[in-house]
Design a protein around this motif. Structure first.
Motif, PDB file in Angstrom:
ATOM      1  N   ALA A 235      19.647 -26.229 -19.845  1.00 38.79           N
ATOM      2  CA  ALA A 235      18.645 -27.050 -19.148  1.00 38.79           C
ATOM      3  C   ALA A 235      17.340 -26.268 -19.027  1.00 38.79           C
ATOM      4  O   ALA A 235      16.247 -26.850 -19.062  1.00 38.79           O
ATOM      5  N   ALA A 236      17.438 -24.941 -18.915  1.00 36.37           N
ATOM      6  CA  ALA A 236      16.220 -24.118 -18.847  1.00 36.37           C
ATOM      7  C   ALA A 236      15.418 -24.257 -20.133  1.00 36.37           C
ATOM      8  O   ALA A 236      14.189 -24.110 -20.130  1.00 36.37           O
ATOM      9  N   ALA A 237      16.103 -24.576 -21.239  1.00 44.08           N
ATOM     10  CA  ALA A 237      15.405 -24.729 -22.522  1.00 44.08           C
ATOM     11  C   ALA A 237      14.500 -25.953 -22.524  1.00 44.08           C
ATOM     12  O   ALA A 237      13.551 -26.022 -23.306  1.00 44.08           O
ATOM     13  N   ALA A 238      14.804 -26.926 -21.662  1.00 37.69           N
ATOM     14  CA  ALA A 238      13.940 -28.107 -21.579  1.00 37.69           C
ATOM     15  C   ALA A 238      12.595 -27.721 -20.966  1.00 37.69           C
ATOM     16  O   ALA A 238      11.550 -28.249 -21.324  1.00 37.69           O
ATOM     17  N   VAL A 239      12.624 -26.768 -20.050  1.00 40.08           N
ATOM     18  CA  VAL A 239      11.415 -26.344 -19.341  1.00 40.08           C
ATOM     19  C   VAL A 239      10.682 -25.265 -20.134  1.00 40.08           C
ATOM     20  O   VAL A 239       9.450 -25.280 -20.232  1.00 40.08           O
ATOM     21  N   ALA A 240      11.424 -24.324 -20.699  1.00 34.76           N
ATOM     22  CA  ALA A 240      10.812 -23.169 -21.382  1.00 34.76           C
ATOM     23  C   ALA A 240      11.509 -22.935 -22.720  1.00 34.76           C
ATOM     24  O   ALA A 240      12.276 -21.978 -22.867  1.00 34.76           O
ATOM     25  N   PRO A 241      11.243 -23.810 -23.711  1.00 34.60           N
ATOM     26  CA  PRO A 241      11.967 -23.673 -24.985  1.00 34.60           C
ATOM     27  C   PRO A 241      11.679 -22.382 -25.725  1.00 34.60           C
ATOM     28  O   PRO A 241      12.559 -21.840 -26.398  1.00 34.60           O
TER      29      PRO A 241
ATOM     30  N   LEU B  47      33.925 -34.945 -28.653  1.00 31.77           N
ATOM     31  CA  LEU B  47      33.189 -34.668 -29.884  1.00 31.77           C
ATOM     32  C   LEU B  47      33.748 -33.455 -30.617  1.00 31.77           C
ATOM     33  O   LEU B  47      34.014 -32.423 -30.006  1.00 31.77           O
ATOM     34  N   ALA B  48      33.867 -33.600 -31.938  1.00 33.86           N
ATOM     35  CA  ALA B  48      34.278 -32.472 -32.779  1.00 33.86           C
ATOM     36  C   ALA B  48      33.046 -31.657 -33.182  1.00 33.86           C
ATOM     37  O   ALA B  48      31.906 -32.104 -33.012  1.00 33.86           O
ATOM     38  N   GLU B  49      33.269 -30.492 -33.745  1.00 34.65           N
ATOM     39  CA  GLU B  49      32.206 -29.529 -34.053  1.00 34.65           C
ATOM     40  C   GLU B  49      31.146 -30.087 -34.998  1.00 34.65           C
ATOM     41  O   GLU B  49      29.974 -29.720 -34.893  1.00 34.65           O
ATOM     42  N   ARG B  50      31.523 -30.974 -35.915  1.00 29.73           N
ATOM     43  CA  ARG B  50      30.541 -31.442 -36.906  1.00 29.73           C
ATOM     44  C   ARG B  50      29.382 -32.182 -36.248  1.00 29.73           C
ATOM     45  O   ARG B  50      28.293 -32.256 -36.811  1.00 29.73           O
ATOM     46  N   ALA B  51      29.584 -32.726 -35.043  1.00 30.67           N
ATOM     47  CA  ALA B  51      28.513 -33.447 -34.354  1.00 30.67           C
ATOM     48  C   ALA B  51      27.362 -32.512 -33.970  1.00 30.67           C
ATOM     49  O   ALA B  51      26.252 -32.972 -33.695  1.00 30.67           O
ATOM     50  N   ALA B  52      27.618 -31.198 -33.969  1.00 34.37           N
ATOM     51  CA  ALA B  52      26.561 -30.228 -33.613  1.00 34.37           C
ATOM     52  C   ALA B  52      25.387 -30.308 -34.584  1.00 34.37           C
ATOM     53  O   ALA B  52      24.258 -29.992 -34.226  1.00 34.37           O
ATOM     54  N   ASP B  53      25.644 -30.754 -35.811  1.00 32.16           N
ATOM     55  CA  ASP B  53      24.584 -30.833 -36.821  1.00 32.16           C
ATOM     56  C   ASP B  53      23.453 -31.759 -36.409  1.00 32.16           C
ATOM     57  O   ASP B  53      22.335 -31.638 -36.897  1.00 32.16           O
ATOM     58  N   ALA B  54      23.749 -32.710 -35.525  1.00 36.07           N
ATOM     59  CA  ALA B  54      22.748 -33.728 -35.195  1.00 36.07           C
ATOM     60  C   ALA B  54      22.141 -33.522 -33.807  1.00 36.07           C
ATOM     61  O   ALA B  54      21.370 -34.356 -33.348  1.00 36.07           O
ATOM     62  N   SER B  55      22.475 -32.421 -33.134  1.00 43.42           N
ATOM     63  CA  SER B  55      22.027 -32.275 -31.746  1.00 43.42           C
ATOM     64  C   SER B  55      20.514 -32.131 -31.621  1.00 43.42           C
ATOM     65  O   SER B  55      19.891 -31.330 -32.300  1.00 43.42           O
ATOM     66  N   ARG B  56      19.935 -32.941 -30.758  1.00 39.43           N
ATOM     67  CA  ARG B  56      18.518 -32.800 -30.410  1.00 39.43           C
ATOM     68  C   ARG B  56      18.385 -32.445 -28.922  1.00 39.43           C
ATOM     69  O   ARG B  56      17.327 -32.586 -28.350  1.00 39.43           O
ATOM     70  N   ALA B  57      19.467 -32.034 -28.301  1.00 42.57           N
ATOM     71  CA  ALA B  57      19.433 -31.690 -26.877  1.00 42.57           C
ATOM     72  C   ALA B  57      18.584 -30.445 -26.674  1.00 42.57           C
ATOM     73  O   ALA B  57      18.419 -29.644 -27.615  1.00 42.57           O
ATOM     74  N   PRO B  58      18.009 -30.242 -25.473  1.00 40.30           N
ATOM     75  CA  PRO B  58      17.260 -29.012 -25.229  1.00 40.30           C
ATOM     76  C   PRO B  58      18.123 -27.788 -25.561  1.00 40.30           C
ATOM     77  O   PRO B  58      19.294 -27.737 -25.187  1.00 40.30           O
ATOM     78  N   GLY B  59      17.554 -26.856 -26.285  1.00 39.78           N
ATOM     79  CA  GLY B  59      18.281 -25.646 -26.644  1.00 39.78           C
ATOM     80  C   GLY B  59      19.166 -25.813 -27.868  1.00 39.78           C
ATOM     81  O   GLY B  59      19.653 -24.832 -28.426  1.00 39.78           O
ATOM     82  N   GLY B  60      19.387 -27.062 -28.313  1.00 36.56           N
ATOM     83  CA  GLY B  60      20.286 -27.320 -29.446  1.00 36.56           C
ATOM     84  C   GLY B  60      19.769 -26.746 -30.759  1.00 36.56           C
ATOM     85  O   GLY B  60      20.490 -26.010 -31.445  1.00 36.56           O
ATOM     86  N   PRO B  61      18.520 -27.066 -31.149  1.00 41.37           N
ATOM     87  CA  PRO B  61      18.032 -26.570 -32.439  1.00 41.37           C
ATOM     88  C   PRO B  61      18.057 -25.038 -32.555  1.00 41.37           C
ATOM     89  O   PRO B  61      18.422 -24.508 -33.613  1.00 41.37           O
TER      90      PRO B  61
ATOM     91  N   PRO C 262      15.682 -32.395 -15.175  1.00 45.43           N
ATOM     92  CA  PRO C 262      15.277 -32.768 -16.524  1.00 45.43           C
ATOM     93  C   PRO C 262      15.958 -31.859 -17.546  1.00 45.43           C
ATOM     94  O   PRO C 262      16.083 -30.658 -17.322  1.00 45.43           O
ATOM     95  N   GLY C 263      16.437 -32.456 -18.630  1.00 45.67           N
ATOM     96  CA  GLY C 263      17.039 -31.643 -19.688  1.00 45.67           C
ATOM     97  C   GLY C 263      18.528 -31.464 -19.534  1.00 45.67           C
ATOM     98  O   GLY C 263      19.203 -31.049 -20.477  1.00 45.67           O
ATOM     99  N   ALA C 264      19.071 -31.770 -18.345  1.00 46.64           N
ATOM    100  CA  ALA C 264      20.527 -31.619 -18.182  1.00 46.64           C
ATOM    101  C   ALA C 264      21.214 -32.759 -18.931  1.00 46.64           C
ATOM    102  O   ALA C 264      20.823 -33.915 -18.795  1.00 46.64           O
ATOM    103  N   PRO C 265      22.225 -32.457 -19.758  1.00 43.67           N
ATOM    104  CA  PRO C 265      22.864 -33.521 -20.534  1.00 43.67           C
ATOM    105  C   PRO C 265      23.626 -34.503 -19.649  1.00 43.67           C
ATOM    106  O   PRO C 265      24.089 -34.138 -18.570  1.00 43.67           O
ATOM    107  N   SER C 266      23.769 -35.744 -20.144  1.00 45.44           N
ATOM    108  CA  SER C 266      24.483 -36.770 -19.369  1.00 45.44           C
ATOM    109  C   SER C 266      25.993 -36.593 -19.455  1.00 45.44           C
ATOM    110  O   SER C 266      26.695 -36.807 -18.480  1.00 45.44           O
TER     111      SER C 266
END
Ligand code: NAD
Length: 340
Positions: free
Chosen positions: A85-91, A138-152, A275-279
């Motif tokens: 969640a800190a990545a949403a504020v300070a990527p 979710l299985a590991e392959r879903a990580a390829d599509a993550s746009r969550a804060p800190g994901g990339p 803000p930035g905390a996943p649902s």
């Protein structure tokens, strides 16, 4: 084995160090004590095995010198920000710590001829679900599509792990952790929902439910996480592996469970969501079963009961209040990722 644990003075790292020492490994801890503490390593010091501590930022060149001198067979890299969640504020700061810090560790491992690096990463960054999304767990392959804060940034580190393996023969396993909890979280003022709720219940105070407590997490007990880490010394090579329970629990359901265990319910109040905390987070750990022979042994009821018992015993102990801020340690307010 000779092992180095970065972040070994932290919540998960210190438990891992004790496990490795119990398995007869020689363990060196590298930690800058930014959120960790030497007090967490009291058990490791008392264990009587081969153990050393180095206060050092992993991005400093001294890490390469240390690894070249010690020549560990395995390096566990846990020295990273605990909250995405800190990545949403300070990527930028998050990416610097995850990617630049991670690359510094990989470079040092390559130069020292380390056989394997085991890295932890965060499900909240890589495998978060939208509120209405189907397909959990979710299985590991879903990580390829993550746009969550800190994901990339975390995905980029996974790419670097694969590149170092291919180019330089540095083996790796990356463990994607759910929300880790355990009694040792109570020792500092910061932290996750299980520890906060246990403290509130021990004090007979209401809980604070951010965003109404509807967000879900996959809560996994620290001893089970340490078991997965220890197994990854020799297994799961070249893989991202989920370490979670496959059970989705909302903060509100967790509070109700823990209030039931405590036998009293002081109620709860609602605070704004962060803000930035996943649902939602819920992990499919089938790959861990296949490749690590791992499964989550601890039920949430049992793990939460252990945290509650520890909170009650701390509350009953005279001296500084349970969870009180100690000099040199961050406060919950100071740590942007205080609530995970
Ligand atoms: N706790 C969780 O729920 C959770 C969930 C998913 C992933 N993780 C990951 O697990 C790891 C450990 O988490 P934790 O809960 O034990 O957190 P923690 O804050 O207790 O431990 C992190 C440790 O790393 C050290 N550290 C941080 N940056 C450093 C640096 N640049 N150089 C050297 N040391 C540094 C800190 O001092 C601390 O001791 C982190 O990488 C975190 O992202 C944790």
């Amino acid at each position: 084995m000779r092992a180095v644990v970065t972040g070994g003075a932290g919540f998960i790292g210190s438990a891992l160090v004790e496990r490795l020492l119990a398995e007869g490994d020689a363990v060196e801890v590298v930690d800058d004590l930014s959120t960790g503490s030497l007090a967490r390593l009291a058990g490791a010091r008392a264990a009587g095995g081969s153990f050393r501590f180095h206060q050092l930022d992993v991005a400093e060149p001294e890490l390469a010198v240390l690894l070249a001198r010690r020549r560990p067979e395995v390096v566990f890299h846990l020295a990273m920000p605990t909250s995405v969640a800190a990545a949403a504020v300070a990527p930028a700061a998050d990416a610097r710590a995850v990617l630049v810090g991670g690359l510094a560790v990989l470079e040092a491992c390559r130069a020292a001829g380390v056989g394997k690096v085991v890295v932890v990463t965060s499900a909240a960054g890589l495998l978060a679900l939208r509120p209405d999304e189907a397909g959990a767990p979710l299985a590991e392959r879903a990580a390829d599509a993550s746009r969550a804060p800190g994901g990339p940034a975390r995905r980029a580190l996974l790419d670097e792990l694969a590149a170092f393996r291919e180019r330089d023969g540095l083996e790796y396993t990356a463990l994607c952790l759910g929300t880790v909890y355990g009694p040792a979280q109570l020792e500092t003022g910061a932290d996750g929902a299980v520890a906060r709720f246990a403290r509130a219940l021990a004090a007979g105070e209401p809980a604070t439910l951010e965003g109404g407590g509807t967000a879900t997490r996959d809560f996994v007990f620290v001893d089970d996480v340490v078991d997965a880490l220890a197994r990854a010394k020799a297994r799961g090579t070249g893989l991202l592996v989920n370490v979670g329970t496959g059970v989705e629990t909302s903060a509100r359901a967790l509070w109700e469970l823990m209030a039931g265990l405590a036998g009293n319910d002081p109620g709860w109040r609602v605070a704004p969501g962060r803000p930035g905390a996943p649902s939602r987070v819920c992990l499919d750990a089938s790959r861990a079963a296949i490749h690590l022979g791992w499964r989550p042994w601890t039920r949430l009821e049992d793990g939460a009961a252990a945290v509650l018992a520890a909170a009650r015993s701390l509350a009953a102990t005279p001296g500084p209040a349970a969870g009180a801020h100690r000099e040199g340690e961050p406060t919950a307010a100071a740590a942007p990722g205080a609530v995970r």
